[in-house]
Design a protein around this motif. Sequence first.
Motif, PDB file in Angstrom:
ATOM      1  N   PHE A  66     -37.727  -3.922 -41.673  1.00 34.98           N
ATOM      2  CA  PHE A  66     -37.308  -2.930 -40.674  1.00 34.98           C
ATOM      3  C   PHE A  66     -36.105  -3.394 -39.859  1.00 34.98           C
ATOM      4  CE2 PHE A  66     -40.913  -5.103 -38.439  1.00 34.98           C
ATOM      5  CZ  PHE A  66     -40.231  -5.606 -37.342  1.00 34.98           C
ATOM      6  N   ALA A  67     -35.895  -4.696 -39.720  1.00 35.63           N
ATOM      7  CA  ALA A  67     -34.757  -5.174 -38.927  1.00 35.63           C
ATOM      8  C   ALA A  67     -33.429  -4.780 -39.572  1.00 35.63           C
ATOM      9  CB  ALA A  67     -34.835  -6.694 -38.760  1.00 35.63           C
ATOM     10  N   LEU A  68     -33.339  -4.900 -40.881  1.00 42.60           N
ATOM     11  CA  LEU A  68     -32.077  -4.574 -41.564  1.00 42.60           C
ATOM     12  C   LEU A  68     -31.691  -3.104 -41.412  1.00 42.60           C
ATOM     13  CD1 LEU A  68     -32.517  -6.787 -44.745  1.00 42.60           C
ATOM     14  CD2 LEU A  68     -30.705  -7.022 -43.034  1.00 42.60           C
ATOM     15  N   VAL A  70     -32.633  -0.994 -39.073  1.00 39.73           N
ATOM     16  CA  VAL A  70     -32.362  -0.715 -37.662  1.00 39.73           C
ATOM     17  C   VAL A  70     -30.939  -1.122 -37.311  1.00 39.73           C
ATOM     18  CG1 VAL A  70     -32.904  -1.444 -35.305  1.00 39.73           C
ATOM     19  CG2 VAL A  70     -34.753  -0.784 -36.850  1.00 39.73           C
ATOM     20  N   VAL A  71     -30.551  -2.344 -37.667  1.00 38.39           N
ATOM     21  CA  VAL A  71     -29.203  -2.823 -37.348  1.00 38.39           C
ATOM     22  C   VAL A  71     -28.157  -2.027 -38.117  1.00 38.39           C
ATOM     23  CG1 VAL A  71     -27.640  -4.801 -37.514  1.00 38.39           C
ATOM     24  CG2 VAL A  71     -29.999  -5.134 -36.738  1.00 38.39           C
ATOM     25  N   ALA A  72     -28.378  -1.798 -39.404  1.00 38.20           N
ATOM     26  CA  ALA A  72     -27.383  -1.111 -40.233  1.00 38.20           C
ATOM     27  C   ALA A  72     -27.134   0.308 -39.731  1.00 38.20           C
ATOM     28  CB  ALA A  72     -27.848  -1.089 -41.683  1.00 38.20           C
ATOM     29  N   ARG A  73     -28.190   1.022 -39.377  1.00 36.48           N
ATOM     30  CA  ARG A  73     -28.014   2.410 -38.964  1.00 36.48           C
ATOM     31  C   ARG A  73     -27.368   2.513 -37.586  1.00 36.48           C
ATOM     32  NH1 ARG A  73     -31.654   6.666 -39.197  1.00 36.48           N
ATOM     33  NH2 ARG A  73     -29.885   7.787 -40.034  1.00 36.48           N
ATOM     34  N   LEU A  74     -27.693   1.610 -36.675  1.00 36.92           N
ATOM     35  CA  LEU A  74     -27.051   1.650 -35.368  1.00 36.92           C
ATOM     36  C   LEU A  74     -25.590   1.235 -35.461  1.00 36.92           C
ATOM     37  CD1 LEU A  74     -29.682   0.234 -32.852  1.00 36.92           C
ATOM     38  CD2 LEU A  74     -29.256   2.599 -33.518  1.00 36.92           C
ATOM     39  N   ALA A  75     -25.299   0.244 -36.306  1.00 38.50           N
ATOM     40  CA  ALA A  75     -23.915  -0.203 -36.451  1.00 38.50           C
ATOM     41  C   ALA A  75     -23.060   0.870 -37.098  1.00 38.50           C
ATOM     42  CB  ALA A  75     -23.870  -1.497 -37.273  1.00 38.50           C
ATOM     43  N   ASP A  76     -23.657   1.674 -37.966  1.00 40.66           N
ATOM     44  CA  ASP A  76     -22.909   2.714 -38.665  1.00 40.66           C
ATOM     45  C   ASP A  76     -22.454   3.814 -37.706  1.00 40.66           C
ATOM     46  OD1 ASP A  76     -21.895   3.882 -41.095  1.00 40.66           O
ATOM     47  OD2 ASP A  76     -23.480   5.381 -40.932  1.00 40.66           O
ATOM     48  N   SER A 102     -37.370 -10.750 -32.323  1.00 41.85           N
ATOM     49  CA  SER A 102     -36.050 -10.894 -31.704  1.00 41.85           C
ATOM     50  C   SER A 102     -35.244 -11.996 -32.358  1.00 41.85           C
ATOM     51  CB  SER A 102     -36.206 -11.177 -30.211  1.00 41.85           C
ATOM     52  OG  SER A 102     -36.784 -10.080 -29.548  1.00 41.85           O
ATOM     53  N   ALA A 103     -35.908 -13.077 -32.746  1.00 41.68           N
ATOM     54  CA  ALA A 103     -35.205 -14.180 -33.401  1.00 41.68           C
ATOM     55  C   ALA A 103     -34.644 -13.753 -34.757  1.00 41.68           C
ATOM     56  CB  ALA A 103     -36.141 -15.371 -33.568  1.00 41.68           C
ATOM     57  N   VAL A 104     -35.388 -12.911 -35.485  1.00 39.64           N
ATOM     58  CA  VAL A 104     -34.890 -12.400 -36.764  1.00 39.64           C
ATOM     59  C   VAL A 104     -33.723 -11.444 -36.535  1.00 39.64           C
ATOM     60  CG1 VAL A 104     -35.487 -11.002 -38.785  1.00 39.64           C
ATOM     61  CG2 VAL A 104     -37.095 -12.715 -37.944  1.00 39.64           C
ATOM     62  N   LEU A 105     -33.834 -10.613 -35.500  1.00 40.29           N
ATOM     63  CA  LEU A 105     -32.801  -9.615 -35.225  1.00 40.29           C
ATOM     64  C   LEU A 105     -31.499 -10.240 -34.714  1.00 40.29           C
ATOM     65  CD1 LEU A 105     -34.834  -6.802 -33.445  1.00 40.29           C
ATOM     66  CD2 LEU A 105     -33.340  -6.440 -35.415  1.00 40.29           C
ATOM     67  N   ALA A 106     -31.598 -11.331 -33.960  1.00 37.44           N
ATOM     68  CA  ALA A 106     -30.444 -11.851 -33.222  1.00 37.44           C
ATOM     69  C   ALA A 106     -29.197 -12.061 -34.073  1.00 37.44           C
ATOM     70  CB  ALA A 106     -30.830 -13.135 -32.492  1.00 37.44           C
ATOM     71  N   GLY A 135     -27.370  -2.324 -20.535  1.00 37.38           N
ATOM     72  CA  GLY A 135     -27.234  -1.543 -21.766  1.00 37.38           C
ATOM     73  C   GLY A 135     -27.748  -2.311 -22.954  1.00 37.38           C
ATOM     74  N   VAL A 136     -28.699  -1.734 -23.669  1.00 45.50           N
ATOM     75  CA  VAL A 136     -29.363  -2.387 -24.800  1.00 45.50           C
ATOM     76  C   VAL A 136     -29.317  -1.472 -26.006  1.00 45.50           C
ATOM     77  CG1 VAL A 136     -31.580  -3.179 -25.681  1.00 45.50           C
ATOM     78  CG2 VAL A 136     -30.886  -3.804 -23.376  1.00 45.50           C
ATOM     79  N   ASP A 137     -28.919  -2.017 -27.142  1.00 43.02           N
ATOM     80  CA  ASP A 137     -28.973  -1.244 -28.386  1.00 43.02           C
ATOM     81  C   ASP A 137     -30.379  -1.252 -28.973  1.00 43.02           C
ATOM     82  OD1 ASP A 137     -26.081  -0.510 -28.936  1.00 43.02           O
ATOM     83  OD2 ASP A 137     -25.896  -2.672 -28.660  1.00 43.02           O
ATOM     84  N   ILE A 138     -30.987  -2.442 -29.070  1.00 44.51           N
ATOM     85  CA  ILE A 138     -32.302  -2.595 -29.709  1.00 44.51           C
ATOM     86  C   ILE A 138     -33.249  -3.225 -28.687  1.00 44.51           C
ATOM     87  CG2 ILE A 138     -33.586  -3.567 -31.633  1.00 44.51           C
ATOM     88  CD1 ILE A 138     -30.887  -3.843 -33.111  1.00 44.51           C
TER      89      ILE A 138
END
Length: 455
Positions: A66-68, A70-76, A102-106, A135-138
């Motif tokens: 799920f981390a991948l 989440v990051v990919a869609r927000l960055a897009d 959080s450590a995996v996401l960082a 301001g927080v993205d995730i």
Amino acid sequence: MPLPTLNPAPPAGFAALGVPDQLVDVLAARGIQDPSPIQTATLPDALAGRDILGTATTGSGKTLAFALPVVARLADGRRPAQPRRPRALILVPTRELANQVSAVLAPLAAASRLRVATVFGGVGQQPQVRSLAAGVDILVACPGRLTDLIGQGHCRLDAVQITVLDEADHMADLGFLPVVKRLLDQTPAGTQRLLFSATLDREVDVLERRYLVDPVRHRVEAPPGVSTVRHHMFVVAAEEKPTVVAELAAGSGRTLLFTGTKRRARDLAHRLTEAGIPAVDLHGNLSQHVRERNLAAFSAGRVRVLVATDIAARGIHVDGIDLVVHVDPPAEHKTWLHRSGRTARAGAEGSVVTLMSPQQRTDVGKLARRAGIDTVATMIAPGDKQIRDLTGPRVNPVHLVPDSVERPRAGAGRAPATAGRAPGRRSPSLGATAGATSAVELSRTWQPRRRRTAS
């Protein structure tokens, strides 16, 4: 004669699943090349924006699954994060799991210039309030503290574009589902939702029906016959159990011991340290700072033994745990499986030992059958070959003072037990301190702080 056109080789690994190149590079830099089965199954649909219901055994790699996306869609769809309005929400049941997610996401978020914040109880809220205001993205959050912050006006969920429920079955076990539902009701309808769980029961089904829209179901189980966990069930007399526990903990590998209560976890960690086997404890009576410090010492290998309650049965990932010991048998079969899942993760091998008294043999046998564990219980005594096969030979014998024997207090005229301790080490006086760590002189970079409390 023209040369034939050569088609480039198709992308492999994460790239073939649609993961953006910059995130593939982050994974490669950390030695992660091949996706796990749950990642292979869920990533294409999650990256495409579908709702996901993913189930897989513990240690299967659900966090990256799920981390991948989440990051990919927000960055897009990159836009500045607004104060107090996170763009993605990841709900988890425990503080330890929040830190690990959080450590995996960082590193993934850093590569995409996204901000990550973590929210949980047991610590002061002001740093969390400041992070949200910036301001927080995730946002990675435990339900209780997040609810408090929303009630105080420090956070809103109306800008959330993607929501993740991790360890949904554990949240149900802890009674969090009413709070989780109230939080999900505050996220916009029609946004993407990913639900991951080790098991599916009736309460998790309610979440699926209420909050997931046309979800894609992915269930990944370990193929039969390839389990890398070796289960052992030992029947041991009460007066011999402390020494058997010490012999199991004295091996050269990394060992996780589970007890049924917080007090027993604290006391056992203390007695092991006194016997020359440095150990730390992990349970709900410790402050968040001490919990994180003890877990970090165990994760980094500065101490090889962790004594824990079921707080460590779910969501705790430490590489290379060789042996899990159920010092106290679990109360139900799901807990047995989740405790045991702390070893043999991601294809590694590991062993699990369940200790029981002769009187517990029938009940533990029934529990084992419910957990699908087909292992015959055998009688065991200190020094038996079965123990040496699990831990390797030990030059110096170890012995623990049984629970029923009162240890002398400091200054009472008897020195504390020092069997197996290196010359010159002081005896710790930490076992009676609920908030203190149980290790002694582990390394120059990590020293436990001694506290005085009333006995």
